[in-house]
Design an enzyme around this catalytic site. Structure first.
Site, PDB file in Angstrom:
ATOM      1  CE  LYS A 284     -40.164  -7.799  17.456  1.00  0.00           C
ATOM      2  NZ  LYS A 284     -41.189  -8.603  16.639  1.00  0.00           N
TER       3      LYS A 284
ATOM      4  CG  ASP B  67     -39.938  -3.817  25.088  1.00  0.00           C
ATOM      5  OD1 ASP B  67     -39.086  -4.668  24.376  1.00  0.00           O
ATOM      6  OD2 ASP B  67     -40.951  -3.765  24.587  1.00  0.00           O
TER       7      ASP B  67
ATOM      8  CG  PHE C 178     -45.224  -2.104  19.174  1.00  0.00           C
ATOM      9  CD1 PHE C 178     -46.675  -2.144  18.761  1.00  0.00           C
ATOM     10  CD2 PHE C 178     -44.652  -3.243  19.169  1.00  0.00           C
ATOM     11  CE1 PHE C 178     -47.073  -3.330  18.390  1.00  0.00           C
ATOM     12  CE2 PHE C 178     -45.231  -4.463  18.760  1.00  0.00           C
ATOM     13  CZ  PHE C 178     -46.523  -4.570  18.202  1.00  0.00           C
TER      14      PHE C 178
END
Length: 421
Positions: A272, A243, A158
């Site tokens: 985030k 990531d 993801f």
């Protein structure tokens, strides 16, 4: 846990508007795109590890905005940094310099042990930027033939939901109806070095992976996998792109998840928590010879690196420089693992955890992940499901041991109470 309404200012404000939680949820239906399926709770206020709905019911936040709220809701240092900057300057675009960006970039590069920073806004933008940089590097530095560069990724990944990113997703719900897809990606099983090595060739620009797969259910690779990826990419002359948008910035008990294997990637993707739950901030952080392939006009972002984001991002880096949040995640991670271990065989079939992050596989006879999340909501604990009967736990790193044990007790209750809603 009892959820008793309290007449706070948030509740009064909502009452004055004349809309209850149920009414607000119904009001969204005709005017908002249905790209999410939220739990039926309408949050109006938050502080630390707790949120409050419009009626004044309080909930323990065990999701922390998918790790965007690693430092809790409205951390005083981050709020103060944002307020101070709001009184000075919020946006110049990158047409001009601003007085906050250099310090932020210097500090973030030093924190991560890399050289240069490309500031963006969302996590997906960071991933898209890394793809562009990796391809440009492949053509200009590695000598790959024009338009032939490939990037190797892992199944069940993801990395976001843009058209290019879903082109290499293996989640059909993310892909169906969005083709045609962007070429240039090779998908191999996660945690399989042999398959990765077989997929890498002279056209490979980069290997892009999550050190821990978050959306897949907090899937942790075998010891040595990340070191193997680093060594393989070094031998093959391609880039290792990590990531860490969910796994980074303290979540796993280290500043970065790759630190568990003492690995330094060529490019690191952050987002985030980098914005402290206040503003969207993301970044590609990389070796100088990688990011130097970008020249003026080849990439950009009006809001990327804006002074408000830089001020908040700088305050986030300063919190991490203390080491406090990494220590808390590591120490309280033991409490989390011990609590989940005690529930195995009592409704929990298994779990994977590192630091304050866990994917918990619930016995499917007890309900789907969504149903378990709704039962926990009624107990005053907010989590989110992922695939099947798996739920994710990712509380703010500011959570106390007592609060964490309360959440675990609530999970035990919903798994053993046959009368739960």
């Amino acid at each position: 846990m009892t959820i008793a309404p309290s007449r706070t200012s948030a509740a009064r404000s909502s009452a004055e508007q004349g809309r209850s939680s149920a009414e607000l949820i119904r009001a969204e239906e005709p005017v908002l795109a249905h790209n999410y399926h939220p739990l039926p709770v309408v949050v109006a206020r938050a502080e630390g590890t707790w949120v409050e709905d419009v009626e004044g019911r309080r909930y323990l936040d065990m999701l922390a905005g998918y790790s965007a709220l690693n430092f809790g809701h409205r951390h005083p240092a981050l709020i103060e940094a944002a307020h101070r900057q709001l009184d000075q300057l919020t946006l110049t675009s990158r047409a001009f310099h601003n007085d906050r960006l250099a310090q932020f970039a210097e500090s973030l590069a030093e924190l991560t042990g890399l050289d240069m920073v490309l500031p963006m806004n969302t996590g997906a933008e960071a991933v898209e930027s890394a793809i562009k940089v990796a391809r440009k590097w492949a053509y200009e530095v590695k000598g790959v033939a024009p338009d032939q560069a490939t990037i190797v990724v892992a199944a069940d990944n993801f990395h976001g939901r843009t058209t290019t990113i879903v082109s290499f997703s293996t989640d059909e719900s993310a892909r169906a109806g969005f083709g045609p897809f962007t070429p240039g990606f090779r998908v191999v099983p996660y945690n399989d070095l042999a398959a990765l090595e077989a997929a890498v060739d002279e056209t490979t620009a980069a290997v892009l992976i999550e050190p821990i797969q978050g959306e897949a259910g907090v899937v942790i690779p075998d010891d040595g996998y990340l070191r193997g990826v680093r060594e393989l990419t070094r031998r093959a002359g391609c880039l290792f792109v990590a990531d860490e948008i969910q796994s980074g910035l303290g979540r796993t008990g280290r500043t970065l998840a790759v630190e568990h294997e003492a690995v330094v990637p060529d490019m690191l993707l952050l987002g985030k928590a980098l914005g402290g739950g206040i503003v969207p901030v993301s970044a590609v952080v990389a070796r100088r010879e990688v990011l130097q392939v970008l020249r003026p006009g080849e990439h950009g972002s009006t809001f990327g690196g804006n002074p408000l984001s830089a001020a908040v991002g700088q305050a986030v880096v300063e919190l991490l420089e203390t080491g406090e949040f990494q220590r808390r995640a590591e120490e309280l991670g033991v409490v989390l693992r011990d609590g989940l271990t005690a529930l195995v065989g009592k409704g929990v079939q298994g779990f994977r955890a590192r630091g304050l992050w866990a994917g918990v596989d619930i016995d499917p006879t007890l309900g789907t992940g969504r149903e378990i999340s709704e039962r926990l909501m009624h107990e005053g604990v907010l989590v989110k499901d992922t695939h099947g009967s798996t739920i994710r736990l990712a509380p703010p790193l500011t959570i106390t041991e007592e609060e964490l044990r309360t959440a675990l007790a609530s999970l035990e209750k919903v798994l053993t109470d046959t009368g739960a809603p």
